[in-house]
Design a protein around this motif. Sequence first.
Motif, PDB file in Angstrom:
ATOM      1  N   PHE A  22       0.666  -1.144   0.092  1.00  0.00           N
ATOM      2  CA  PHE A  22      -0.010  -0.066  -0.063  1.00  0.00           C
ATOM      3  C   PHE A  22       0.944   1.202   0.173  1.00  0.00           C
ATOM      4  N   ASP A  24       0.387   4.103  -1.538  1.00  0.00           N
ATOM      5  CA  ASP A  24      -0.316   5.324  -1.289  1.00  0.00           C
ATOM      6  C   ASP A  24      -1.005   5.542  -0.076  1.00  0.00           C
ATOM      7  N   LYS A  25      -0.953   4.743   0.814  1.00  0.00           N
ATOM      8  CA  LYS A  25      -1.524   4.981   2.152  1.00  0.00           C
ATOM      9  C   LYS A  25      -0.256   4.468   3.176  1.00  0.00           C
ATOM     10  N   ARG A  26       0.687   5.361   3.265  1.00  0.00           N
ATOM     11  CA  ARG A  26       1.796   5.206   4.306  1.00  0.00           C
ATOM     12  C   ARG A  26       1.453   5.297   5.388  1.00  0.00           C
ATOM     13  N   GLY A  27       0.881   6.378   5.684  1.00  0.00           N
ATOM     14  CA  GLY A  27       0.603   6.949   7.261  1.00  0.00           C
ATOM     15  C   GLY A  27      -0.474   5.744   7.716  1.00  0.00           C
ATOM     16  N   LEU A  28      -1.499   5.448   7.065  1.00  0.00           N
ATOM     17  CA  LEU A  28      -2.469   4.634   7.458  1.00  0.00           C
ATOM     18  C   LEU A  28      -1.843   3.120   7.858  1.00  0.00           C
ATOM     19  N   VAL A  29      -0.990   2.768   7.069  1.00  0.00           N
ATOM     20  CA  VAL A  29      -0.297   1.289   7.290  1.00  0.00           C
ATOM     21  C   VAL A  29       0.590   1.421   8.569  1.00  0.00           C
ATOM     22  N   GLN A  30       1.328   2.422   8.816  1.00  0.00           N
ATOM     23  CA  GLN A  30       2.218   2.566   9.866  1.00  0.00           C
ATOM     24  C   GLN A  30       1.473   2.951  11.144  1.00  0.00           C
TER      25      GLN A  30
END
Length: 129
Positions: A22, A24-30
């Motif tokens: 993912f 494009d969703k780095r913040g959500l994944v972290q």
Amino acid sequence: LLGGIGWGFGYIAPISGLLAWFPDKRGLVQGLGMTSFGLGSLAAPVAAQKLIESYYKAPERLSIEMADLITKEGRRFAEVAGELKEVVVATRADTTHDIIEGGIYLVGSGDSGVAMTFATLGICYGGLL
């Protein structure tokens, strides 16, 4: 060293894999990774305690009347069925478990359950990866 290895397997490896899936969703994944890592630290002690209790085996206690103690080279032995067995003499203050009382115990006859707990948790964690 072991802490670094644990961080590598427990946090960095899963987060890097999720970031690759993912991008494009780095913040959500972290954020989700940190949340699961934190929740794991809440659940692991409870699971470990239950596993330790299930794997625990009390050492064999000898009756004081039948134990004839012998000391050789700083170690205590008792004659059991005609054979010398190494023993530990413990008082109530020496024990950490409520179910163990003071007395004479055979060395190597019990199990704290810690090794099997770590093995079980390791296998479970390895299966999740």
